[in-house]
Motif scaffolding. Structure first.
Motif, PDB file in Angstrom:
ATOM      1  N   VAL A   1      45.118  26.309  46.271  1.00 33.60           N
ATOM      2  CA  VAL A   1      45.821  25.433  47.201  1.00 33.60           C
ATOM      3  C   VAL A   1      44.874  24.286  47.508  1.00 33.60           C
ATOM      4  O   VAL A   1      43.673  24.513  47.726  1.00 33.60           O
ATOM      5  CB  VAL A   1      46.181  26.195  48.508  1.00 33.60           C
ATOM      6  CG1 VAL A   1      46.848  25.278  49.507  1.00 33.60           C
ATOM      7  CG2 VAL A   1      47.054  27.398  48.205  1.00 33.60           C
ATOM      8  N   SER A   2      45.359  23.090  47.520  1.00 35.43           N
ATOM      9  CA  SER A   2      44.507  21.929  47.774  1.00 35.43           C
ATOM     10  C   SER A   2      43.663  22.130  49.026  1.00 35.43           C
ATOM     11  O   SER A   2      44.172  22.439  50.099  1.00 35.43           O
ATOM     12  CB  SER A   2      45.377  20.680  47.917  1.00 35.43           C
ATOM     13  OG  SER A   2      44.564  19.545  48.089  1.00 35.43           O
ATOM     14  N   GLY A   3      42.353  22.020  48.853  1.00 35.27           N
ATOM     15  CA  GLY A   3      41.430  22.170  49.969  1.00 35.27           C
ATOM     16  C   GLY A   3      40.938  23.586  50.202  1.00 35.27           C
ATOM     17  O   GLY A   3      40.055  23.810  51.018  1.00 35.27           O
ATOM     18  N   VAL A   4      41.500  24.563  49.495  1.00 33.06           N
ATOM     19  CA  VAL A   4      41.065  25.955  49.630  1.00 33.06           C
ATOM     20  C   VAL A   4      40.380  26.349  48.319  1.00 33.06           C
ATOM     21  O   VAL A   4      41.030  26.546  47.305  1.00 33.06           O
ATOM     22  CB  VAL A   4      42.249  26.907  49.925  1.00 33.06           C
ATOM     23  CG1 VAL A   4      41.759  28.349  50.004  1.00 33.06           C
ATOM     24  CG2 VAL A   4      42.966  26.492  51.191  1.00 33.06           C
ATOM     25  N   VAL A   5      39.056  26.475  48.385  1.00 35.32           N
ATOM     26  CA  VAL A   5      38.274  26.757  47.191  1.00 35.32           C
ATOM     27  C   VAL A   5      37.764  28.191  47.254  1.00 35.32           C
ATOM     28  O   VAL A   5      37.375  28.672  48.312  1.00 35.32           O
ATOM     29  CB  VAL A   5      37.082  25.785  47.072  1.00 35.32           C
ATOM     30  CG1 VAL A   5      36.223  26.107  45.859  1.00 35.32           C
ATOM     31  CG2 VAL A   5      37.576  24.352  46.994  1.00 35.32           C
ATOM     32  N   SER A   6      37.801  28.870  46.130  1.00 32.80           N
ATOM     33  CA  SER A   6      37.254  30.225  46.064  1.00 32.80           C
ATOM     34  C   SER A   6      36.257  30.308  44.920  1.00 32.80           C
ATOM     35  O   SER A   6      36.396  29.625  43.908  1.00 32.80           O
ATOM     36  CB  SER A   6      38.369  31.254  45.870  1.00 32.80           C
ATOM     37  OG  SER A   6      38.978  31.081  44.611  1.00 32.80           O
ATOM     38  N   ILE A   7      35.240  31.124  45.114  1.00 31.08           N
ATOM     39  CA  ILE A   7      34.232  31.373  44.089  1.00 31.08           C
ATOM     40  C   ILE A   7      34.497  32.760  43.516  1.00 31.08           C
ATOM     41  O   ILE A   7      34.686  33.720  44.255  1.00 31.08           O
ATOM     42  CB  ILE A   7      32.806  31.341  44.692  1.00 31.08           C
ATOM     43  CG1 ILE A   7      32.538  30.018  45.401  1.00 31.08           C
ATOM     44  CG2 ILE A   7      31.761  31.609  43.616  1.00 31.08           C
ATOM     45  CD1 ILE A   7      32.491  28.818  44.508  1.00 31.08           C
ATOM     46  N   ASN A   8      34.526  32.855  42.203  1.00 32.44           N
ATOM     47  CA  ASN A   8      34.715  34.138  41.530  1.00 32.44           C
ATOM     48  C   ASN A   8      33.354  34.663  41.103  1.00 32.44           C
ATOM     49  O   ASN A   8      32.645  33.999  40.362  1.00 32.44           O
ATOM     50  CB  ASN A   8      35.597  33.979  40.292  1.00 32.44           C
ATOM     51  CG  ASN A   8      36.891  33.287  40.595  1.00 32.44           C
ATOM     52  OD1 ASN A   8      37.422  33.387  41.691  1.00 32.44           O
ATOM     53  ND2 ASN A   8      37.395  32.548  39.622  1.00 32.44           N
ATOM     54  N   GLN A   9      33.001  35.834  41.582  1.00 33.10           N
ATOM     55  CA  GLN A   9      31.730  36.460  41.246  1.00 33.10           C
ATOM     56  C   GLN A   9      31.987  37.610  40.283  1.00 33.10           C
ATOM     57  O   GLN A   9      32.952  38.354  40.449  1.00 33.10           O
ATOM     58  CB  GLN A   9      31.064  36.994  42.516  1.00 33.10           C
ATOM     59  CG  GLN A   9      29.741  37.663  42.282  1.00 33.10           C
ATOM     60  CD  GLN A   9      29.094  38.132  43.580  1.00 33.10           C
ATOM     61  OE1 GLN A   9      29.544  37.809  44.666  1.00 33.10           O
ATOM     62  NE2 GLN A   9      28.045  38.916  43.456  1.00 33.10           N
TER      63      GLN A   9
END
Length: 101
Positions: free
Chosen positions: A50-58
């Motif tokens: 979603v625009s503005g919602v960033v997630s990092i995948n570990q």
């Protein structure tokens, strides 16, 4: 899909490299080489669903076989460095440190 004639189009390429974690139909039927890639559970990544919602995948597990992340292969083939980083993990880390700092 076959109905779009992908086999005929890919057959015109001089070199086809499959970046896959398994021998799939494309790799078996069309690729000259398989560059074994990590499974998503073995790789770092990021997403913005979603625009503005960033997630990092570990990674949740260490690589089970002799593979590397697709992004690491692309960095290596492009000369071995991306924005001063030698691995995709280093690139992600530096990108988000810059954004938060």
């Amino acid at each position: 899909p076959e109905s779009l004639g992908w086999k005929a189009l890919i057959g015109k390429a001089k070199l086809v490299v499959s970046l896959s974690d398994r021998l799939d139909e494309t790799t078996i039927g069309a690729a000259n080489y398989l560059a074994s890639a990590n499974h998503a559970m073995e790789s770092w990544g990021d997403a913005e669903p979603v625009s503005g919602v960033v997630s990092i995948n570990q990674p949740t597990i260490l690589p089970l076989f002799s593979t590397r992340a697709i992004e690491d292969s692309l960095i290596k083939w492009a000369g071995g460095e991306l924005s001063g980083s030698k691995t995709f993990y280093e690139y992600l880390k530096s990108s988000y440190v810059k954004q938060s700092g």
